[in-house]
Design a protein around this motif. Structure first.
Motif, PDB file in Angstrom:
ATOM      1  N   VAL A  82       7.550  -2.885   3.930  1.00 25.71           N
ATOM      2  CA  VAL A  82       8.422  -2.070   4.775  1.00 25.71           C
ATOM      3  C   VAL A  82       9.450  -2.933   5.500  1.00 25.71           C
ATOM      4  CG1 VAL A  82       8.484  -0.598   6.832  1.00 25.71           C
ATOM      5  CG2 VAL A  82       6.758  -0.203   5.068  1.00 25.71           C
ATOM      6  N   GLU A  83       9.022  -4.090   6.008  1.00 29.18           N
ATOM      7  CA  GLU A  83       9.946  -4.964   6.738  1.00 29.18           C
ATOM      8  C   GLU A  83      11.034  -5.506   5.819  1.00 29.18           C
ATOM      9  OE1 GLU A  83       7.360  -7.828   8.534  1.00 29.18           O
ATOM     10  OE2 GLU A  83       7.129  -6.645  10.370  1.00 29.18           O
ATOM     11  N   CYS A  84      10.666  -5.898   4.608  1.00 31.42           N
ATOM     12  CA  CYS A  84      11.672  -6.391   3.656  1.00 31.42           C
ATOM     13  C   CYS A  84      12.661  -5.277   3.299  1.00 31.42           C
ATOM     14  CB  CYS A  84      10.991  -6.915   2.393  1.00 31.42           C
ATOM     15  SG  CYS A  84      10.138  -8.499   2.581  1.00 31.42           S
ATOM     16  N   TRP A  85      12.137  -4.093   3.054  1.00 32.85           N
ATOM     17  CA  TRP A  85      13.007  -2.981   2.667  1.00 32.85           C
ATOM     18  C   TRP A  85      13.942  -2.581   3.803  1.00 32.85           C
ATOM     19  CZ3 TRP A  85      15.053  -1.051  -1.356  1.00 32.85           C
ATOM     20  CH2 TRP A  85      15.630   0.235  -1.347  1.00 32.85           C
ATOM     21  N   HIS A  86      13.461  -2.630   5.029  1.00 36.31           N
ATOM     22  CA  HIS A  86      14.301  -2.281   6.184  1.00 36.31           C
ATOM     23  C   HIS A  86      15.552  -3.157   6.226  1.00 36.31           C
ATOM     24  CE1 HIS A  86      15.499  -1.149  10.218  1.00 36.31           C
ATOM     25  NE2 HIS A  86      15.517  -2.423  10.554  1.00 36.31           N
ATOM     26  N   ILE A  87      15.413  -4.413   5.827  1.00 33.40           N
ATOM     27  CA  ILE A  87      16.536  -5.346   5.863  1.00 33.40           C
ATOM     28  C   ILE A  87      17.457  -5.167   4.657  1.00 33.40           C
ATOM     29  CG2 ILE A  87      17.111  -7.813   5.647  1.00 33.40           C
ATOM     30  CD1 ILE A  87      14.719  -8.382   7.489  1.00 33.40           C
ATOM     31  N   LEU A  88      16.892  -4.873   3.497  1.00 33.05           N
ATOM     32  CA  LEU A  88      17.677  -4.859   2.258  1.00 33.05           C
ATOM     33  C   LEU A  88      18.165  -3.479   1.831  1.00 33.05           C
ATOM     34  CD1 LEU A  88      15.519  -7.311   0.087  1.00 33.05           C
ATOM     35  CD2 LEU A  88      17.614  -7.830   1.345  1.00 33.05           C
ATOM     36  N   LYS A  89      17.703  -2.420   2.458  1.00 33.63           N
ATOM     37  CA  LYS A  89      17.963  -1.081   1.924  1.00 33.63           C
ATOM     38  C   LYS A  89      19.446  -0.712   1.907  1.00 33.63           C
ATOM     39  CE  LYS A  89      17.095   1.457   6.251  1.00 33.63           C
ATOM     40  NZ  LYS A  89      16.272   2.528   6.870  1.00 33.63           N
ATOM     41  N   PHE A  90      20.219  -1.154   2.902  1.00 34.90           N
ATOM     42  CA  PHE A  90      21.633  -0.773   2.931  1.00 34.90           C
ATOM     43  C   PHE A  90      22.398  -1.402   1.768  1.00 34.90           C
ATOM     44  CE2 PHE A  90      20.287  -0.561   7.438  1.00 34.90           C
ATOM     45  CZ  PHE A  90      20.457   0.809   7.621  1.00 34.90           C
ATOM     46  N   LEU A  91      22.087  -2.644   1.460  1.00 33.36           N
ATOM     47  CA  LEU A  91      22.722  -3.303   0.320  1.00 33.36           C
ATOM     48  C   LEU A  91      22.285  -2.632  -0.978  1.00 33.36           C
ATOM     49  CD1 LEU A  91      24.312  -5.462  -1.137  1.00 33.36           C
ATOM     50  CD2 LEU A  91      22.430  -7.072  -0.744  1.00 33.36           C
ATOM     51  N   CYS A  92      20.999  -2.326  -1.108  1.00 31.04           N
ATOM     52  CA  CYS A  92      20.502  -1.668  -2.314  1.00 31.04           C
ATOM     53  C   CYS A  92      21.138  -0.291  -2.494  1.00 31.04           C
ATOM     54  CB  CYS A  92      18.984  -1.552  -2.264  1.00 31.04           C
ATOM     55  SG  CYS A  92      18.111  -3.126  -2.422  1.00 31.04           S
ATOM     56  N   GLN A  93      21.334   0.430  -1.394  1.00 29.71           N
ATOM     57  CA  GLN A  93      21.963   1.749  -1.475  1.00 29.71           C
ATOM     58  C   GLN A  93      23.406   1.645  -1.959  1.00 29.71           C
ATOM     59  OE1 GLN A  93      21.379   3.209   2.498  1.00 29.71           O
ATOM     60  NE2 GLN A  93      19.304   3.952   2.095  1.00 29.71           N
ATOM     61  N   GLU A  94      24.104   0.601  -1.549  1.00 28.04           N
ATOM     62  CA  GLU A  94      25.461   0.401  -2.036  1.00 28.04           C
ATOM     63  C   GLU A  94      25.473   0.148  -3.534  1.00 28.04           C
ATOM     64  OE1 GLU A  94      28.729  -3.107  -2.171  1.00 28.04           O
ATOM     65  OE2 GLU A  94      27.733  -2.856  -0.246  1.00 28.04           O
ATOM     66  N   LEU A  95      24.534  -0.654  -4.018  1.00 23.83           N
ATOM     67  CA  LEU A  95      24.513  -1.028  -5.425  1.00 23.83           C
ATOM     68  C   LEU A  95      24.124   0.145  -6.315  1.00 23.83           C
ATOM     69  CD1 LEU A  95      22.806  -4.524  -5.036  1.00 23.83           C
ATOM     70  CD2 LEU A  95      25.233  -4.054  -5.403  1.00 23.83           C
ATOM     71  N   SER A  96      23.149   0.950  -5.890  1.00 24.81           N
ATOM     72  CA  SER A  96      22.757   2.149  -6.639  1.00 24.81           C
ATOM     73  C   SER A  96      22.007   3.084  -5.702  1.00 24.81           C
ATOM     74  CB  SER A  96      21.870   1.793  -7.836  1.00 24.81           C
ATOM     75  OG  SER A  96      21.390   2.973  -8.467  1.00 24.81           O
ATOM     76  N   ARG A  97      22.708   4.094  -5.201  1.00 25.68           N
ATOM     77  CA  ARG A  97      22.070   5.021  -4.266  1.00 25.68           C
ATOM     78  C   ARG A  97      20.879   5.728  -4.911  1.00 25.68           C
ATOM     79  NH1 ARG A  97      23.138   6.721   1.098  1.00 25.68           N
ATOM     80  NH2 ARG A  97      21.222   7.847   1.594  1.00 25.68           N
ATOM     81  N   LYS A  98      21.013   6.093  -6.175  1.00 26.17           N
ATOM     82  CA  LYS A  98      19.949   6.801  -6.870  1.00 26.17           C
ATOM     83  C   LYS A  98      18.680   5.953  -6.941  1.00 26.17           C
ATOM     84  CE  LYS A  98      18.874   9.118 -11.249  1.00 26.17           C
ATOM     85  NZ  LYS A  98      19.408   9.496 -12.603  1.00 26.17           N
ATOM     86  N   GLU A  99      18.808   4.723  -7.398  1.00 23.14           N
ATOM     87  CA  GLU A  99      17.638   3.859  -7.529  1.00 23.14           C
ATOM     88  C   GLU A  99      17.065   3.489  -6.167  1.00 23.14           C
ATOM     89  OE1 GLU A  99      17.879   0.679 -10.583  1.00 23.14           O
ATOM     90  OE2 GLU A  99      19.834   1.536 -11.028  1.00 23.14           O
ATOM     91  N   ALA A 100      17.952   3.251  -5.194  1.00 24.97           N
ATOM     92  CA  ALA A 100      17.496   2.889  -3.853  1.00 24.97           C
ATOM     93  C   ALA A 100      16.715   4.035  -3.216  1.00 24.97           C
ATOM     94  CB  ALA A 100      18.676   2.504  -2.978  1.00 24.97           C
ATOM     95  N   ASP A 101      17.152   5.261  -3.454  1.00 20.16           N
ATOM     96  CA  ASP A 101      16.437   6.412  -2.891  1.00 20.16           C
ATOM     97  C   ASP A 101      15.037   6.530  -3.478  1.00 20.16           C
ATOM     98  OD1 ASP A 101      18.540   7.048  -1.268  1.00 20.16           O
ATOM     99  OD2 ASP A 101      19.283   8.714  -2.494  1.00 20.16           O
ATOM    100  N   VAL A 102      14.915   6.264  -4.776  1.00 18.41           N
ATOM    101  CA  VAL A 102      13.593   6.292  -5.415  1.00 18.41           C
ATOM    102  C   VAL A 102      12.696   5.211  -4.809  1.00 18.41           C
ATOM    103  CG1 VAL A 102      12.341   5.938  -7.573  1.00 18.41           C
ATOM    104  CG2 VAL A 102      14.450   7.289  -7.562  1.00 18.41           C
TER     105      VAL A 102
END
Length: 321
Positions: free
Chosen positions: A186-206
Motif C-alpha cells: 500500500v505504501e509503495c502504491w500510494h507513492i507511485l499511483k499517480f505516475l502509473c495512472q498517467e502511463l495507463s489509467r486502465k491498468e492502474a485502476d485494475v
C-alpha cells in the motif's frame, strides 16, 4: 515511506554510445554528454557484446539471419558476418559475458544503441532505417531479464530524457523496495499511483482495485503485482499525457500548498518540448525543496549541497529554446 534514492544509480550502456570506438568501423559517440551535469549523477557500465565475443576493431559487420535474437537463443536463427561467416558461438559468449558483467555490478538499467544486431531492441538494422530482425541477440537477453531499457537516441530530446529519467527513478526505487506485506504494498502504491495512472489509467485502476482488496490476494501474488508495476514503469508516456499531468498536478499544488510558477503553461498552450521539459523540471525542483510529493516525479535522488546549488543552472539551461 521515504521516496528518495540515496545512492547513485548504476546504468549499463552500449560502449559505442559512451565514447568507445568499438563499432565495426571503429566509430563511436558519447551520447551521455547530451544530459549535461546529470551525467555525474550516475555510475556508468559500458559493455560491447561484439568486442567481448572476441571480434576486434575494425571488423566485418554482422547481421541476424532467419530470425531475431529470441530465435537465436532457441537455436533457430544465425548471426553472420558480411562475408557469410557464422558468428553464433562468438556472439553467444560475448552476450553472456556482457550480461554477467552487468549482473555482477548490480545494474538494472541499460541504454542501448538501436539498430544494432546485438544491442538493438526494436530495430536491428540501421541501413535505410529498416527494422531488421528485432530484438538483437543481447537485446533479447536484456528484455528477458527485465532491464529498464532506454534507447540512446532519446537522450537527444530534453522531454524524452525527462520522461525516461523519472520512470527510471521509480523503477529502481520499487525494484529495491520490500513488497512482501500489505503495508509495504500500500505504501509503495500510494507513492507511485499517480505516475502509473498517467502511463495507463486502465491498468492502474485494475492494480489499485487489487491493492484495495489485498485480503483476497495471496502473499505469493505480491511478486506478480510488483512485476506488473515495474513493467508499466518501463513504458514511455506521450506529450499529451505529460502536459495534462503537468497542469493537473500544478493546479493541485498551487491550490493546496501555495506553490506557484509563472512559467507553467496550460495543456492547450503551444510551446516546444524543451520549454515543457523546463516547466516540469521547475515544479520537480520546487516540490522536492518543499518536501512535497510531485505525482509525475514521485521518486527523487538525495542531492548534495553542490548538486542543489547547480540545479538553478540546470533549470536555466533547460528553458533555453
Amino acid at each position: 515511506m521515504d521516496n528518495i534514492i540515496d545512492h547513485k544509480i548504476k546504468i549499463g550502456i552500449s560502449a559505442c554510445q559512451f565514447g568507445g570506438k568499438v563499432r565495426y568501423n571503429g566509430k563511436g559517440q558519447d551520447v551521455t554528454r547530451l544530459i549535461g551535469r546529470e551525467r555525474a549523477d550516475f555510475i556508468w557500465h559500458p559493455v560491447c557484446p561484439e568486442v567481448l565475443s572476441g571480434m576486434g576493431v575494425p571488423r566485418k559487420p554482422v547481421s541476424l539471419r532467419s530470425g531475431n535474437g529470441d530465435d537465436f537463443w532457441e537455436g533457430k536463427a544465425d548471426i553472420k558476418s558480411r562475408d557469410g561467416v557464422t558468428m553464433n558461438d562468438w556472439m553467444r559468449e560475448g552476450s553472456a559475458s556482457s550480461l554477467a558483467m552487468l549482473d555482477r555490478a548490480g545494474v538494472r538499467v541499460f541504454i542501448f544503441m538501436e539498430g544494432s544486431p546485438s544491442c538493438g531492441v526494436y530495430r536491428t538494422s540501421i541501413k535505410n532505417k529498416r527494422l531488421g530482425h528485432p530484438p538483437g541477440i543481447f537485446g533479447s537477453l536484456l528484455l528477458k531479464e527485465g532491464f529498464f531499457l532506454i534507447p540512446s537516441t532519446d537522450l537527444q530530446s530534453p522531454l524524452r530524457w525527462w520522461d525516461w529519467r523519472r520512470r527510471m527513478f521509480a523503477f529502481v526505487w520499487l525494484d529495491e523496495k520490500a513488497f512482501d506485506t500489505p503495508k509495504e504494498v500500500v505504501e509503495c502504491w500510494h507513492i507511485l499511483k499517480f505516475l502509473c495512472q498517467e502511463l495507463s489509467r486502465k491498468e492502474a485502476d485494475v492494480m489499485g482495485k487489487t491493492i484495495a482488496n489485498l485480503k483476497a490476494v495471496s502473499p505469493e501474488d505480491y511478486g506478480l503485482l510488483k512485476r506488473q508495476i515495474l513493467d508499466l514503469l518501463r513504458r514511455p508516456s506521450d506529450i499529451r499525457k505529460i502536459k495534462q499531468s503537468l497542469w493537473k498536478n500544478y493546479v493541485f499544488l498551487k491550490k493546496h500548498f501555495g506553490i506557484a510558477s509563472d512559467i507553467v503553461g496550460m495543456p492547450e498552450d503551444e510551446r516546444g518540448i524543451t520549454r515543457i521539459a523546463g516547466e516540469l523540471l521547475a515544479l520537480e525542483i520546487l516540490t522536492a525543496k518543499s518536501g512535497l510529493l510531485f505525482g509525475p516525479v514521485p521518486i527523487h535522488y538525495r542531492r548534495t549541497d553542490r548538486e542543489e546549488a547547480s540545479e538553478d543552472a540546470v533549470l536555466e539551461e533547460s528553458l533555453e529554446e
